[in-house]
Design a protein around this motif. Structure first.
Motif, short mmCIF file in Angstrom:
data_model
loop_
_atom_site.label_atom_id
_atom_site.label_comp_id
_atom_site.label_asym_id
_atom_site.label_seq_id
_atom_site.Cartn_x
_atom_site.Cartn_y
_atom_site.Cartn_z
N ALA A 262 6.89 -4.92 -0.30
CA ALA A 262 6.24 -3.80 -0.97
C ALA A 262 6.62 -3.79 -2.44
CB ALA A 262 6.63 -2.48 -0.32
N ASN A 263 5.65 -3.44 -3.27
CA ASN A 263 5.88 -3.24 -4.69
C ASN A 263 5.89 -1.75 -5.01
OD1 ASN A 263 5.79 -6.05 -5.67
ND2 ASN A 263 3.64 -5.99 -5.06
N ALA A 264 6.80 -1.36 -5.87
CA ALA A 264 6.80 -0.01 -6.44
C ALA A 264 6.48 -0.17 -7.92
CB ALA A 264 8.15 0.66 -6.24
N TYR A 265 5.27 0.23 -8.30
CA TYR A 265 4.82 0.08 -9.69
C TYR A 265 5.21 1.33 -10.47
CZ TYR A 265 2.07 -3.85 -7.97
OH TYR A 265 1.68 -5.04 -7.41
N GLN B 3 2.63 -0.52 -3.08
CA GLN B 3 1.71 -1.53 -2.56
C GLN B 3 2.39 -2.37 -1.48
OE1 GLN B 3 0.92 -5.00 -5.02
NE2 GLN B 3 -1.29 -4.80 -4.67
N PRO B 4 2.26 -2.02 -0.21
CA PRO B 4 2.75 -2.92 0.84
C PRO B 4 1.86 -4.15 0.94
CG PRO B 4 1.61 -1.04 1.79
CD PRO B 4 1.69 -0.78 0.32
N TYR B 5 2.44 -5.28 1.38
CA TYR B 5 1.67 -6.52 1.46
C TYR B 5 2.30 -7.45 2.48
CZ TYR B 5 5.41 -8.61 -1.37
OH TYR B 5 6.63 -9.05 -1.81
N PHE B 6 1.54 -8.47 2.86
CA PHE B 6 2.11 -9.56 3.65
C PHE B 6 1.53 -10.88 3.19
CE2 PHE B 6 -1.74 -8.84 6.14
CZ PHE B 6 -2.10 -10.11 6.53
N THR B 7 2.26 -11.95 3.44
CA THR B 7 1.84 -13.30 3.09
C THR B 7 2.05 -14.22 4.28
OG1 THR B 7 4.00 -14.05 2.27
CG2 THR B 7 2.59 -12.88 0.70
N TYR B 8 1.25 -15.28 4.35
CA TYR B 8 1.44 -16.26 5.42
C TYR B 8 1.00 -17.63 4.92
CZ TYR B 8 1.07 -18.83 9.77
OH TYR B 8 1.22 -19.77 10.75
N ALA B 9 1.81 -18.63 5.21
CA ALA B 9 1.48 -20.01 4.86
C ALA B 9 1.82 -20.93 6.02
CB ALA B 9 2.26 -20.46 3.63
#
Length: 397
Positions: free
Chosen positions: A361-364, A337-343
């Protein structure tokens, strides 16, 4: 909520094909009298490019080590106990494990009573917070490496590690869920500064006394348009990995009358702390190949008093969002699960915004019960820019 419904919800939230509910001890044949035990640990290796010349860029840390237990003898009342430690590293360890940083402490201890179908009241050291979903975030199933720090908006200022001692009510009216609470404010929080002119200090209970500044009030309400989430426990799920189809819109508040103090001539003057937020959460499967989308956004206004700025907190506003995508794959095998965050955080006291960007990225390996997370985060505030690269291993049973 019945036990079978609770267990079904827990399986949804973990999205693991191998997890079958963990350790549960029944004290009867009907499943209404039981003890449930949950344990999890997060271990990190962190590289930072902003350290002193004599310090290593790479360090190791036990980010969280927790045990949570809850039990009931019937469906009318329940007791929950949650203890553990946070951020144990070479600086907080001690030779014999007796330093403050090495100690286990209670995160939650509360009892609750069902007063009507779908409506519960309770009291103790609890996590039924207001403001936003992220101020009620579970640490078991966050999509990103960690929660957005500024979203735990009262942590250490009015509470003990995002928990207050007080009374709460929670429940739902059809698709509208609610949680409200009245609590005691901590007497001595993180902000131990003396009162100042023109700049508020978050120390109302310490400087003015509990009669005028001792109580806080909070609430969070969310309308659930699609699949309904459990509110059996206060901890909000970060990602369902597509095992539910959820779309919620919420709003919340936190009020602490005279929570902050400002020096007006020679007199101490209390200023009300007022925090409000709106947010939206979306989690859905995509197709039939194990892919999923998780999205979240919130806007928050923070009033800690005139020109308040202390650590991660400040009077102003905050905009935060994250987006993650589970790559199609066999749910019985490792999924990614690749992801990005912004604040972006603005403060009345200064001209500069605090901007934080993360990509990871998460590796489940087995849903949220066993996962690896790799994240790079860049934070810029004024002339200071800091980049960190973190690898985390987490197991939850």
């Amino acid at each position: 909520m019945g036990v079978l419904a609770l267990y079904s919800t827990q399986l949804f939230s973990q999205a693991s094909p191998h997890y079958k509910g963990g350790l549960k001890v029944n004290f009867g044949d009907d499943g209404k009298k039981y003890l449930r035990i949950i344990s999890w640990a997060q271990f990190q290796g962190v590289y930072s490019d902003d350290v002193a010349e004599d310090q290593s860029n790479t360090n190791f840390m036990v980010r969280r080590a927790r045990v949570l237990m809850f039990a009931q003898i019937n469906e009318k009342f329940l007791i929950l106990t949650h203890f553990g430690l946070n951020s144990l590293n070479s600086s907080t360890m001690s030779p014999t494990g007796k330093s403050e940083g090495s100690q286990l402490f209670f995160h939650d201890v509360w009892a609750q009573y069902t007063i009507a179908t779908d409506h519960v009241v309770g009291g103790g050291l609890h996590y039924f917070n207001g403001i936003s979903r992220l101020n009620n975030q579970s640490t078991l199933n966050m999509m990103s490496l960690d929660n957005n720090r500024q979203s735990w908006s009262t942590l250490g200022l009015s509470d003990q590690f995002a928990r207050h001692i007080g009374v709460f009510a929670k429940g739902k009216f059809d698709r509208l869920q609610y949680r409200v609470s009245i609590n005691d404010a901590i007497t001595t929080g993180l902000d131990t500064r003396d009162a100042m002119a023109d700049v508020a200090v978050y120390g109302g209970n310490r400087l003015l006394g509990s009669k005028d500044a001792g109580k806080t009030y909070s609430g969070y309400f969310d309308f659930q348009f699609l699949d309904q989430e459990s509110n059996f426990l206060p901890f909000k799920v970060g990602t369902y990995l597509g095992s539910k189809k959820v779309f919620n819109v919420g709003a919340g508040f936190f009020l602490h009358p005279k929570g902050s103090v400002i020096l007006d001539g020679t007199e101490l003057k209390g200023e009300d702390v007022q925090i409000f937020a709106v947010d939206a959460f979306y989690d859905t499967p995509i197709g039939e190949k194990g892919s999923a989308l998780t999205a979240y956004a919130t806007y928050q206004t923070n009033d800690y008093g005139a020109n308040y700025l202390y650590s991660a907190y400040g009077t102003g506003s905050m905009l935060y969002g994250h987006l993650g995508y589970v790559i199609p794959g066999d749910v019985e095998k490792t999924r990614f699960q690749p992801y990005f965050t912004y604040a972006s955080n603005s403060y009345d006291a200064v001209d500069d915004n605090r901007n934080v960007f993360g990509i990871g990225a998460n590796a489940y390996l087995s849903g949220n019960n066993s996962k690896l997370t790799l994240e790079y985060q860049n934070q810029k505030f004024g002339e200071t820019t800091r980049g960190t690269l973190t690898l985390q291993a987490m197991i939850y049973l």
